[in-house]
Scaffold this active site. Structure first.
Site, PDB file in Angstrom:
ATOM      1  N   ARG A 176      -2.254 -21.670  -5.201  1.00 46.81           N
ATOM      2  CA  ARG A 176      -2.425 -20.780  -6.360  1.00 46.81           C
ATOM      3  C   ARG A 176      -2.191 -21.613  -7.619  1.00 46.81           C
ATOM      4  NH1 ARG A 176      -0.097 -14.841  -7.973  1.00 46.81           N
ATOM      5  NH2 ARG A 176      -1.675 -14.340  -6.402  1.00 46.81           N
TER       6      ARG A 176
ATOM      7  N   HIS B 160     -10.206 -14.917  -6.865  1.00 49.91           N
ATOM      8  CA  HIS B 160      -9.046 -14.456  -6.082  1.00 49.91           C
ATOM      9  C   HIS B 160      -9.572 -13.856  -4.768  1.00 49.91           C
ATOM     10  CE1 HIS B 160      -5.083 -13.381  -5.132  1.00 49.91           C
ATOM     11  NE2 HIS B 160      -4.878 -12.346  -5.920  1.00 49.91           N
TER      12      HIS B 160
ATOM     13  N   GLN C 119      -7.635 -11.509  -2.139  1.00 51.90           N
ATOM     14  CA  GLN C 119      -7.424 -10.142  -2.610  1.00 51.90           C
ATOM     15  C   GLN C 119      -8.607  -9.246  -2.248  1.00 51.90           C
ATOM     16  OE1 GLN C 119      -4.675  -8.766  -4.655  1.00 51.90           O
ATOM     17  NE2 GLN C 119      -5.754  -6.909  -4.026  1.00 51.90           N
TER      18      GLN C 119
ATOM     19  N   ASP D  25      -7.412  -4.109 -13.376  1.00 46.16           N
ATOM     20  CA  ASP D  25      -6.482  -5.233 -13.285  1.00 46.16           C
ATOM     21  C   ASP D  25      -5.794  -5.327 -14.649  1.00 46.16           C
ATOM     22  OD1 ASP D  25      -5.227  -7.651 -12.657  1.00 46.16           O
ATOM     23  OD2 ASP D  25      -7.036  -8.883 -12.846  1.00 46.16           O
TER      24      ASP D  25
ATOM     25  N   CYS E 208      -5.093  -4.650  -8.077  1.00 45.37           N
ATOM     26  CA  CYS E 208      -4.547  -5.755  -7.264  1.00 45.37           C
ATOM     27  C   CYS E 208      -3.038  -5.876  -7.430  1.00 45.37           C
ATOM     28  CB  CYS E 208      -5.253  -7.056  -7.619  1.00 45.37           C
ATOM     29  SG  CYS E 208      -5.285  -7.400  -9.394  1.00 45.37           S
TER      30      CYS E 208
ATOM     31  N   ARG F  15      -2.837  -6.936   2.012  1.00 44.16           N
ATOM     32  CA  ARG F  15      -2.829  -8.383   1.737  1.00 44.16           C
ATOM     33  C   ARG F  15      -2.298  -9.132   2.951  1.00 44.16           C
ATOM     34  NH1 ARG F  15      -2.606 -10.316  -3.192  1.00 44.16           N
ATOM     35  NH2 ARG F  15      -3.567 -12.087  -2.164  1.00 44.16           N
TER      36      ARG F  15
HETATM   37  N1  NVA Z   1      -6.187 -11.327 -13.133  1.00 41.66           N
HETATM   38  C1  NVA Z   1      -4.810 -11.369 -12.695  1.00 41.66           C
HETATM   39  C2  NVA Z   1      -4.729 -11.125 -11.232  1.00 41.66           C
HETATM   40  C3  NVA Z   1      -3.329 -11.042 -10.682  1.00 41.66           C
HETATM   41  C4  NVA Z   1      -3.273 -10.793  -9.212  1.00 41.66           C
HETATM   42  C5  NVA Z   1      -4.196 -12.693 -13.063  1.00 41.66           C
HETATM   43  O1  NVA Z   1      -4.837 -13.739 -12.854  1.00 41.66           O
HETATM   44  O2  NVA Z   1      -3.080 -12.725 -13.607  1.00 41.66           O
HETATM   45  N1   CP Z   2      -2.314  -9.239  -6.259  1.00 44.41           N
HETATM   46  C1   CP Z   2      -1.628 -10.391  -6.272  1.00 44.41           C
HETATM   47  O1   CP Z   2      -2.188 -11.502  -6.120  1.00 44.41           O
HETATM   48  O2   CP Z   2      -0.307 -10.238  -6.418  1.00 44.41           O
HETATM   49  P1   CP Z   2       0.780 -11.401  -6.658  1.00 44.41           P
HETATM   50  O3   CP Z   2       0.472 -12.013  -8.004  1.00 44.41           O
HETATM   51  O4   CP Z   2       2.091 -10.688  -6.614  1.00 44.41           O
HETATM   52  O5   CP Z   2       0.627 -12.415  -5.564  1.00 44.41           O
END
Ligand code: NVA
Ligand code: CP
Length: 331
Positions: free
Chosen positions: A106, A133, A136, A230, A271, A316
């Site tokens: 990540r 992502h 997800q 989101d 998400c 998840r």
């Molecule tokens: N668009 C959000 C998704 C989090 C799961 C982010 O990148 O922060």
């Molecule tokens: N939805 C998601 O990716 O959650 P986290 O940021 O908690 O991993």
């Protein structure tokens, strides 16, 4: 047709065929049942898995860890390595590939995930980059299959908010793959990159998917099976609150928007994490600065019978397990 995903990376759903995605969803369902009936497995036994997190996470990290434990795997959580600072991503990838059977990443730039994948010699799974992502999306589609009683290619999903972020991109790609009706509902400035949209519209000709972008709420949500949103500001863009609030305030998911679908069984997905109340530090800062008590979704919708966000969060685990089992598991 038999599907074999052993040794494959999981960087974006663009790399997977509709049949392969269906296979992963079916495997997720089987693994979910297996866990529900209390069967511990050994599908990841003797497998070492490293989880690299350059951004915060609750669900993704815990899903990878619990999924590995459920099937006998071992995990290392790595958040403060030399990667990209004192050691190149290429060298780090080679080192990790000598020790581990699979690498979760990540981070920020998607090219970092690609570089890891190029040199690691073992599967790399994208646990979120600025662009995509994909883990997800599998959880989202499994949740839709559980709660919307239609095949995916009959489902209309409206994604509301920042339609050019990792979630907007990935849901659009997933929808194009699975023949769904996808609408990105946002001001034009937040629509997905045209090149990606055109690429997915070309694919949509084969899968009968519909890919649309719309600024008008009423037009977009009519007949929707799923309303998805989101956060307005993604990780790494925290200086953007003022602009995004201005752009997206009118696009908050609330009861009025759900009513406009004319579908009382419409489901709400997110998400997570979500800003639906003031029980967070960031939510409070935004409240002080901009006066908002809720952002992308109202607390009422978030807690309503339409909301399936916690089933989605649980999924998840099952879907990430399926990805690991399919790509490195003892099948
Ligand atoms: N668009 C959000 C998704 C989090 C799961 C982010 O990148 O922060
Ligand atoms: N939805 C998601 O990716 O959650 P986290 O940021 O908690 O991993």
């Amino acid at each position: 047709m038999s599907i074999n995903l052993q040794g494959r990376h999981f960087l974006t759903l663009k790399d997977f065929s509709p049949l392969e995605i269906e296979y992963l969803l079916n495997l997720s369902r089987d693994l979910k049942t297996k866990k529900r009936i209390g069967h511990k497995g050994n599908l990841l036994q003797n497998k070492n898995i490293v989880l690299i997190f350059d951004k915060p996470s609750t669900r993704t990290r815990c899903a990878f860890e619990c999924a590995a434990y459920d099937e006998g795997g071992n995990v290392t959580f790595l958040s403060n390595s030399h990667m990209g600072k004192k050691e190149s991503i290429e060298d780090t990838a080679i080192v990790l590939g000598r020790m581990y059977d699979g690498i979760e990443f990540r981070g920020f730039s998607h090219s970092e995930a690609e570089t890891l994948a190029k040199y690691a010699g073992v599967p790399v799974w994208n646990g979120l980059t600025d662009q995509y992502h994909p883990t997800q999306i599998l959880a989202d589609f499994l949740t839709i299959q559980e709660h919307v009683h239609k095949p995916l290619n009959k489902v209309k999903l409206v994604y509301v908010g920042d339609a050019r972020n990792n979630m907007g991109n990935s849901l659009m790609i997933g929808a194009a793959k699975m023949g769904m009706h996808f609408v990105g509902l946002a001001p034009k400035a937040l629509w997905a990159d045209e090149k990606l949209v055109n690429e997915m519209r070309t694919l949509a000709k084969q899968t009968s998917a519909i890919i649309e972008y719309e600024e008008d709420i009423g037009k977009a949500v009519q007949g929707a099976d799923v309303i998805y949103t989101d956060v307005w500001v993604s990780m790494g863009e925290e200086d953007q609150f003022a602009t995004r609030i201005k752009q997206l305030k009118a696009y908050q998911v609330n009861r009025d928007m759900l009513n406009k679908t004319k579908n009382s069984d419409v489901i709400f997905l997110h998400c997570l994490p979500a800003f639906h109340d003031l029980n967070t530090e960031v939510g409070n800062q935004v409240h002080k600065e901009f006066g908002l008590t809720e952002m992308e979704v109202t607390d009422e919708v978030f807690r309503s019978r339409n909301s399936k966000v916690f089933d989605q969060a649980e999924n998840r685990l099952h879907t990430i397990k399926a990805i690991m089992v399919a790509t490195i598991g003892n099948l």
